[in-house]
Design a protein around this motif. Structure first.
Motif, PDB file in Angstrom:
ATOM      1  N   ASP A   1       0.993  -1.511  -0.603  1.00 19.79           N
ATOM      2  CA  ASP A   1       0.134  -0.281   0.194  1.00 19.79           C
ATOM      3  C   ASP A   1       0.555   1.273   0.152  1.00 19.79           C
ATOM      4  O   ASP A   1       0.714   2.480   0.188  1.00 19.79           O
ATOM      5  CB  ASP A   1      -1.086  -0.387   1.446  1.00 19.79           C
ATOM      6  N   ARG A   2       2.028   1.150   0.139  1.00 23.35           N
ATOM      7  CA  ARG A   2       3.319   2.331  -0.268  1.00 23.35           C
ATOM      8  C   ARG A   2       3.623   3.319   1.212  1.00 23.35           C
ATOM      9  O   ARG A   2       3.908   3.684   0.956  1.00 23.35           O
ATOM     10  CB  ARG A   2       3.104   3.061  -1.323  1.00 23.35           C
ATOM     11  N   GLY A   3       2.547   3.369   2.151  1.00 19.91           N
ATOM     12  CA  GLY A   3       2.531   3.558   3.207  1.00 19.91           C
ATOM     13  C   GLY A   3       2.967   5.141   3.171  1.00 19.91           C
ATOM     14  O   GLY A   3       4.014   5.453   4.181  1.00 19.91           O
ATOM     15  N   ILE A   4       2.273   5.606   2.352  1.00 18.56           N
ATOM     16  CA  ILE A   4       1.987   6.884   2.514  1.00 18.56           C
ATOM     17  C   ILE A   4       0.461   7.304   3.149  1.00 18.56           C
ATOM     18  O   ILE A   4      -0.172   7.008   2.927  1.00 18.56           O
ATOM     19  CB  ILE A   4       2.515   7.516   0.682  1.00 18.56           C
ATOM     20  N   PHE A   5       0.540   8.822   3.498  1.00 14.99           N
ATOM     21  CA  PHE A   5      -0.394   9.816   3.545  1.00 14.99           C
ATOM     22  C   PHE A   5      -1.173  10.319   1.823  1.00 14.99           C
ATOM     23  O   PHE A   5      -0.246  11.531   1.694  1.00 14.99           O
ATOM     24  CB  PHE A   5       0.166  10.051   5.113  1.00 14.99           C
TER      25      PHE A   5
ATOM     26  N   GLN B   1       2.914   7.834  -6.643  1.00 14.14           N
ATOM     27  CA  GLN B   1       3.286   7.791  -5.605  1.00 14.14           C
ATOM     28  C   GLN B   1       3.881   6.660  -5.337  1.00 14.14           C
ATOM     29  O   GLN B   1       4.638   6.241  -4.291  1.00 14.14           O
ATOM     30  CB  GLN B   1       1.574   7.248  -4.939  1.00 14.14           C
ATOM     31  N   GLN B   2       4.686   5.634  -6.249  1.00 13.33           N
ATOM     32  CA  GLN B   2       5.530   5.266  -5.605  1.00 13.33           C
ATOM     33  C   GLN B   2       6.454   5.300  -6.241  1.00 13.33           C
ATOM     34  O   GLN B   2       7.370   4.806  -4.832  1.00 13.33           O
ATOM     35  CB  GLN B   2       5.377   3.810  -6.963  1.00 13.33           C
ATOM     36  N   MET B   3       6.829   6.183  -6.757  1.00 14.17           N
ATOM     37  CA  MET B   3       7.978   7.689  -6.141  1.00 14.17           C
ATOM     38  C   MET B   3       8.097   7.942  -5.123  1.00 14.17           C
ATOM     39  O   MET B   3       9.550   7.404  -4.860  1.00 14.17           O
ATOM     40  CB  MET B   3       7.946   8.132  -7.811  1.00 14.17           C
ATOM     41  N   LEU B   4       7.570   8.444  -4.937  1.00 20.10           N
ATOM     42  CA  LEU B   4       7.403   8.998  -3.739  1.00 20.10           C
ATOM     43  C   LEU B   4       7.945   7.918  -2.241  1.00 20.10           C
ATOM     44  O   LEU B   4       8.670   8.130  -1.366  1.00 20.10           O
ATOM     45  CB  LEU B   4       6.232   9.192  -2.995  1.00 20.10           C
TER      46      LEU B   4
ATOM     47  N   LEU C   1      11.089  -4.185  -0.385  1.00 18.33           N
ATOM     48  CA  LEU C   1      10.484  -3.995  -1.811  1.00 18.33           C
ATOM     49  C   LEU C   1       9.292  -4.494  -1.533  1.00 18.33           C
ATOM     50  O   LEU C   1       9.557  -5.848  -2.251  1.00 18.33           O
ATOM     51  CB  LEU C   1      10.729  -3.314  -2.625  1.00 18.33           C
ATOM     52  N   ASP C   2       7.847  -4.461  -1.922  1.00 13.25           N
ATOM     53  CA  ASP C   2       6.753  -5.252  -1.456  1.00 13.25           C
ATOM     54  C   ASP C   2       6.204  -5.159  -2.242  1.00 13.25           C
ATOM     55  O   ASP C   2       5.532  -3.913  -2.101  1.00 13.25           O
ATOM     56  CB  ASP C   2       6.264  -5.772  -0.576  1.00 13.25           C
ATOM     57  N   GLU C   3       5.995  -6.178  -3.487  1.00 14.73           N
ATOM     58  CA  GLU C   3       4.740  -5.781  -4.747  1.00 14.73           C
ATOM     59  C   GLU C   3       4.920  -4.538  -5.786  1.00 14.73           C
ATOM     60  O   GLU C   3       3.734  -3.718  -5.738  1.00 14.73           O
ATOM     61  CB  GLU C   3       3.361  -5.807  -4.540  1.00 14.73           C
ATOM     62  N   MET C   4       6.266  -3.599  -5.942  1.00 11.09           N
ATOM     63  CA  MET C   4       6.180  -2.332  -6.473  1.00 11.09           C
ATOM     64  C   MET C   4       5.584  -1.532  -7.694  1.00 11.09           C
ATOM     65  O   MET C   4       5.155  -0.793  -7.576  1.00 11.09           O
ATOM     66  CB  MET C   4       7.796  -1.803  -5.874  1.00 11.09           C
ATOM     67  N   SER C   5       5.443  -3.058  -7.912  1.00 12.29           N
ATOM     68  CA  SER C   5       4.508  -2.380  -9.486  1.00 12.29           C
ATOM     69  C   SER C   5       3.086  -3.200  -9.302  1.00 12.29           C
ATOM     70  O   SER C   5       2.413  -2.644 -10.438  1.00 12.29           O
ATOM     71  CB  SER C   5       5.033  -4.051 -10.198  1.00 12.29           C
ATOM     72  N   LEU C   6       2.583  -3.140  -7.276  1.00 10.72           N
ATOM     73  CA  LEU C   6       0.865  -3.696  -7.437  1.00 10.72           C
ATOM     74  C   LEU C   6       0.096  -2.358  -8.998  1.00 10.72           C
ATOM     75  O   LEU C   6       0.550  -1.149  -7.864  1.00 10.72           O
ATOM     76  CB  LEU C   6       0.413  -3.444  -6.964  1.00 10.72           C
TER      77      LEU C   6
END
Length: 240
Positions: A92-96, A138-141, A156-161
């Motif tokens: 889920d990328r862990g961003i806010f 978002q993934q770049m961030l 990195l867990d499924e960065m291409s999701l």
């Protein structure tokens, strides 16, 4: 390439871990050296995310050991593991979503200019809220935040999701270059198998929570029968 005699950044020693004391991953032995990119592959439910959550301290092993640069992490909290140098980017990328790009880096105590050096496209997005970014942005961030901490181990867990393969092709080389230039070990869970093995040094394939195969990335990527069997839940062998 890992130097001879170098201490592994990550060592899993006969790790068994799961939920409610029921193992999902059983007897897994795995290593990641400094500057090495290791791909952890397998079908959905094979135990890849469970393994990463155990390394981060979010799950307690049933048995076995997890070591970071030789230090046994038994009893070490997730927060302390992060301080020791583990950076984990979850699916889920862990961003806010309500924070801007710049606010994310201020939250981490990282300078924006230094953090976005790896992803220049983020520079002009400093004032934009994360919820308004594209999936690729978002993934770049998420990755830039992790790299800004200069971790010993990056997971990195499924960065291409949810991302188009062309976006993934831009992100993975940045990870490869960072690992090489900073000596960071990378454990990469990725659904785009052949893209992952293109930048990886080695790979491990899980099937039903057990090691089905492991070896150098090149031979693994050429063994289509082995990859297909593992993704369909079949057995495997250990590559030389």
């Amino acid at each position: 390439m890992v130097e001879a005699g170098a201490i592994d950044v990550l060592e899993l020693d006969r790790l068994s871990v799961g939920y409610d004391r029921a193992p999902v991953v059983r007897d897994l032995t795995l290593t990641v050296g400094p500057g090495e990119v290791v791909a952890l592959l397998g079908a959905n439910g094979a135990g890849k995310t469970t393994t990463l959550r155990a390394v981060s301290g979010l799950l307690k092993p049933v048995s076995g050991a997890i070591r970071l640069a030789g230090q046994d992490l038994a009893g070490v909290s997730p927060t302390a593991r992060a301080r020791l140098g583990i950076a984990h980017v979850p699916p889920d990328r862990g961003i806010f979503f309500g924070l801007t790009v710049a606010e994310h880096f201020r939250l981490d105590g990282t300078e924006l200019d230094a953090a976005v050096a790896h992803f220049p496209a983020l520079r002009s997005l400093g004032g934009r809220k994360a919820g308004l970014l594209s999936g690729g942005e978002q993934q770049m961030l998420a990755i830039a935040r992790a790299l800004g901490r200069r971790p010993k181990l990056l997971m990195l867990d499924e960065m291409s999701l949810g991302l188009a393969p062309v976006i993934v092709e831009r992100l993975l080389p940045v990870v490869r270059e960072f690992a090489t230039s900073h000596g960071t070990g990378v454990l990469l869970v990725e659904q785009h198998v052949h893209l992952a093995l293109t930048i990886a040094d080695r790979g491990y394939i899980l099937s039903h929570g057990e090691l089905a195969a492991s070896g150098a990335a090149g031979p693994l990527s050429q063994d289509r029968a082995l990859l297909a069997a593992s993704y369909l839940g079949g057995g495997g062998r250990t590559a030389s």
